[in-house]
Design a protein around this motif. Structure first.
Motif, PDB file in Angstrom:
ATOM      1  N   UNK A 374      38.432  47.730  34.082  1.00 36.30           N
ATOM      2  CA  UNK A 374      37.832  49.180  34.917  1.00 36.30           C
ATOM      3  C   UNK A 374      36.302  48.979  35.034  1.00 36.30           C
ATOM      4  N   UNK A 375      35.951  48.978  36.226  1.00 38.79           N
ATOM      5  CA  UNK A 375      34.839  48.478  37.048  1.00 38.79           C
ATOM      6  C   UNK A 375      35.182  50.097  38.288  1.00 38.79           C
ATOM      7  N   UNK A 376      34.017  50.604  38.596  1.00 35.37           N
ATOM      8  CA  UNK A 376      33.631  51.249  39.655  1.00 35.37           C
ATOM      9  C   UNK A 376      32.892  51.075  40.506  1.00 35.37           C
ATOM     10  N   UNK A 377      32.671  50.473  42.025  1.00 37.33           N
ATOM     11  CA  UNK A 377      31.854  50.015  43.090  1.00 37.33           C
ATOM     12  C   UNK A 377      32.012  50.737  44.151  1.00 37.33           C
ATOM     13  N   UNK A 378      30.885  51.127  44.684  1.00 37.12           N
ATOM     14  CA  UNK A 378      30.711  52.661  45.569  1.00 37.12           C
ATOM     15  C   UNK A 378      31.337  53.507  46.169  1.00 37.12           C
ATOM     16  N   UNK A 379      31.549  53.314  44.170  1.00 41.84           N
ATOM     17  CA  UNK A 379      32.715  55.004  44.588  1.00 41.84           C
ATOM     18  C   UNK A 379      34.303  54.872  44.389  1.00 41.84           C
ATOM     19  N   UNK A 380      34.726  53.336  44.751  1.00 45.00           N
ATOM     20  CA  UNK A 380      36.086  53.651  43.972  1.00 45.00           C
ATOM     21  C   UNK A 380      35.976  52.315  43.113  1.00 45.00           C
ATOM     22  N   UNK A 381      37.512  53.154  42.521  1.00 40.57           N
ATOM     23  CA  UNK A 381      37.306  52.052  41.052  1.00 40.57           C
ATOM     24  C   UNK A 381      38.739  51.476  41.452  1.00 40.57           C
ATOM     25  N   UNK A 382      38.588  50.175  40.417  1.00 41.95           N
ATOM     26  CA  UNK A 382      38.539  49.008  40.626  1.00 41.95           C
ATOM     27  C   UNK A 382      39.133  48.846  39.053  1.00 41.95           C
ATOM     28  N   UNK A 383      40.595  48.692  39.158  1.00 42.96           N
ATOM     29  CA  UNK A 383      41.223  47.654  37.849  1.00 42.96           C
ATOM     30  C   UNK A 383      42.218  47.044  37.471  1.00 42.96           C
ATOM     31  N   UNK A 384      42.078  46.302  36.336  1.00 42.19           N
ATOM     32  CA  UNK A 384      42.718  45.328  36.115  1.00 42.19           C
ATOM     33  C   UNK A 384      43.509  45.583  34.806  1.00 42.19           C
ATOM     34  N   UNK A 385      44.793  45.829  34.723  1.00 40.08           N
ATOM     35  CA  UNK A 385      45.912  45.911  33.442  1.00 40.08           C
ATOM     36  C   UNK A 385      46.210  44.768  33.276  1.00 40.08           C
ATOM     37  N   UNK A 386      46.964  44.797  31.560  1.00 38.00           N
ATOM     38  CA  UNK A 386      47.857  44.440  31.442  1.00 38.00           C
ATOM     39  C   UNK A 386      47.987  44.255  30.197  1.00 38.00           C
TER      40      UNK A 386
END
Length: 655
Positions: A374-386
């Motif tokens: 998980x990472x947050x960039x400019x307030x938007x959450x991005x997640x790579x799920x496996x």
């Protein structure tokens, strides 16, 4: 200096003694060039030292100030060297042969500054001075380079991640989930008999009811109507700066899978007496079909679709009744659907048509353990799920029956009933241990949570229609009593008809796979946010994973493309210096290194005795110089009118 004789024959002036090239004559030139190169090297070293570093400000000077100082200093040395080169070149070109005397003035003016150099560049009357023009170009470029020196230093914002000193940068995960409620009747003893639709319990009441936590209920509904991207932003996290990173972590989750069953469809023609006749309690005039024969599409699990409906549904919590997902031991729900394409108009579709594009899908929801990046960039959450491969299987010894009453043995269930994790109003009454996953990660789901989520999913994705038998009881609908049809969607003159309400989302979806992906992710968000902080207690606050907060730092960034312009000027100046010194020594006896010396001009000017006599305006001098050719060095140094054949005639003009 020579003198003009008293007779009729002119006496040429005495020639100056020519000197060879000596270092004492050029040390200022060499020093200027070396100093220029050294200062440029210092500038490049300074840029290297601060490239990618935070902004430097000592309170007295800034990096821009240092760059401006070095740039100005090295260009001043460079321009001095180039001015010397051009000044010396006027002696060199006049040593190579006769030229217009006016060319001497034009070349000398170019060495005085950028304006003279610019005028020389565009003066086509001065011939055969390619290298001199090149030196003039270098002077113009060197003077104009100051704005480009500022282009060397750029700024960029870079986010650097540091440990959050306030411990506010967190994201939630779940090792154990226990939210939900159960209501059980109080009995002294309860006996469950396999194969009997009724159990022995007092008063005819349902032994156990279950209701999912409202956060899970809302998560399920939200996933049905929102895209996967929108659902992903509902995960619980804290990121004070709007830019954060979190270490990889694992969590209890809900996963989805879908399979295409279109190749399993069987097509047949049935009599109208056996047609589907759906009657809803709210439908005043249920649709009727008055046709002799109807085309029917069927699946091996008993679900079928006539040409009178857009879509039929069959859902189950029992993996053994799934066509594609019988191997999933943590199944929450398996949804099979038969449907026409959305473009099909059922009201005008010939009931005997077999080429309608009917297709079938089966999608499943099941408990799993996932690894998240998980990472947050400019307030938007991005997640790579496996999937977490070492913790993706169900622990065989978990979900064990335990005594409901102290001293009383737990009921004895068949192996299939023992493995079943679906809610049942009778068979879910006995106490069980947590459902656990293998791998030693400590991932568990309580019986209360499993029963409540299963009950919620059953009520959401299935209902009893009038075609369904054994569904008119005082018990809630349960999968074992449902016939193959427990949902549909069709269009009649009064509008769409459907059961259950979730059928709307399944019908409208462009990709039904996307619906179940969004539902699984939304339910996973609810699991992660509601996980127990203490595995032994149902606290339901979620486990926090500490992350690193992003701090925006302004850094220097050197645009090295512009250094090429500086390198070009310094390299060009070196070539010009080598050329002029080489040409000075290449002449017979050598050309004196006089550069811009006024004394040298005065000394050679004595040889022009009388040429400018009586002229006190520059324009007049230029007019005379334009028509006179001269060579300062060589066998014949006397001035000559252009086109004249002898020195005597030239000296006669001067007299």
């Amino acid at each position: 200096m020579g003198a003009i004789g008293s007779g009729n024959s002119p006496v040429p002036p005495a020639r100056s003694k020519r000197k060879t090239l000596r270092f004492a004559d050029i040390w200022v030139l060499v020093s200027s060039l070396v100093a220029s190169a050294a200062l440029l090297g210092a500038l490049i070293g300074l840029l290297f030292a601060f490239d990618g570093k935070p902004i430097f400000d000592s309170g007295i000077v800034t990096l821009n100030t240092l760059i401006a100082i070095l740039s100005t200093a090295y260009r001043a040395c460079l321009i001095h060297a180039l001015s010397f080169v051009i000044a010396q070149s006027k002696w060199v070109v006049f040593a190579e042969g006769r030229r217009r005397l006016l060319d001497f003035d034009r070349i000398d003016s170019a060495g005085e500054g950028p304006l003279g150099s610019l005028l020389l560049l565009f003066n086509s009357n001065v011939k055969n001075i390619g290298m001199v023009r090149f030196g003039a170009l270098l002077i113009v470029v060197a003077v104009a380079m100051d704005p480009f020196a500022q282009q060397l230093l750029q700024y960029q914002q870079r986010t650097t991640f540091i440990n959050d000193p306030d411990n506010r940068t967190t994201i939630l995960r779940a090792n154990r989930y226990s939210k939900g409620t159960e209501t059980r009747i109080s009995l002294a003893a309860i006996r469950f008999v396999e194969g009997n639709s009724t159990s022995l319990y007092g008063g005819g009441n349902v032994p156990i009811t279950a209701d999912a936590d409202f956060s899970m209920q809302s998560a399920l509904m939200y996933g049905l109507v929102q895209s996967n991207d929108a659902v992903s932003q509902q995960a619980a996290f804290a990121c004070p700066s709007g830019n954060c990173v979190y270490p990889p972590y694992t969590s209890l989750s809900v996963c989805s899978a879908c399979a295409d069953l279109t190749s399993s469809i069987a097509v047949s023609q049935v009599a109208s007496s056996t047609r589907m006749n759906i009657t809803l309690d709210r439908a005043v005039n249920p649709p009727q079909i008055d046709r002799d024969d109807i085309i029917r599409y069927s699946l091996p699990n008993g679900l079928f679709l006539d040409n009178s409906l857009e879509m039929t549904l069959r859902g189950t919590t029992n993996a053994s009744r799934s066509l594609a997902f019988g191997n999933i031991t943590t199944l929450i729900w398996s949804q099979t659907m038969l449907r026409h394409p959305a473009s099909t108009n059922i009201t005008t579709l010939p009931l005997t048509s077999t080429d309608t594009g009917v297709f079938a899908r089966e999608c499943a929801l099941y408990y799993c353990v996932n690894t998240y990046n998980s990472a947050v960039s400019n307030g938007v959450l991005f997640e790579s799920i496996s999937p977490a491969p070492d913790q993706s299987t169900r622990e065989a010894s978990s979900w064990a029956l335990v005594p409901s009453i102290p001293g009383q043995a737990p009921p004895s269930f068949s192996p299939s009933r023992q493995l079943d994790i679906s809610y049942h109003p009778r068979f879910s009454f006995p106490r069980r241990s947590d459902l656990s996953f293998a791998g030693g990660g400590g991932f568990n789901i309580s019986q209360t949570a499993i029963n409540s989520i299963s009950s919620l999913v059953q009520r959401t994705f299935a209902t009893c229609t009038t075609m369904t038998r054994n569904c008119t009881t005082n018990l809630e609908p349960v999968a074992e009593n449902w016939t193959p049809l427990n949902g549909f969607y069709m269009t009649v003159n009064s509008g769409p008809q459907y059961e259950p309400s979730a059928a709307q989302a399944l019908w409208r979806a462009e990709r039904v796979e996307g619906v179940f992906e969004a539902v699984a992710r939304s339910m996973s968000n609810a699991l992660r946010a509601g996980g127990d902080t203490n595995p032994a207690a149902a606290s339901g606050d979620g486990n926090e994973v500490a992350g690193r907060v992003g701090v925006v730092t302004v850094l220097y960034r050197v645009d090295w493309r512009w250094i090429g312009l500086h390198g070009f000027v310094v390299g060009g100046a070196l070539v010009a210096v080598v050329w002029v010194l080489t040409r000075s020594g290449a002449q017979t006896g050598g050309v004196p290194v006089w550069g811009a010396s006024t004394l040298a001009v005065m000394a050679k000017g004595a040889e022009m005795a009388g040429l400018f006599r009586g002229v006190d305006r520059v324009a007049g001098m230029e007019e005379r110089a334009r028509g006179v050719e001269i060579s300062w060095f060589g066998e014949s140094m006397l001035p000559r009118q252009r086109g004249e054949e002898s020195d005597e005639e030239a000296w006669r003009m001067i007299r």
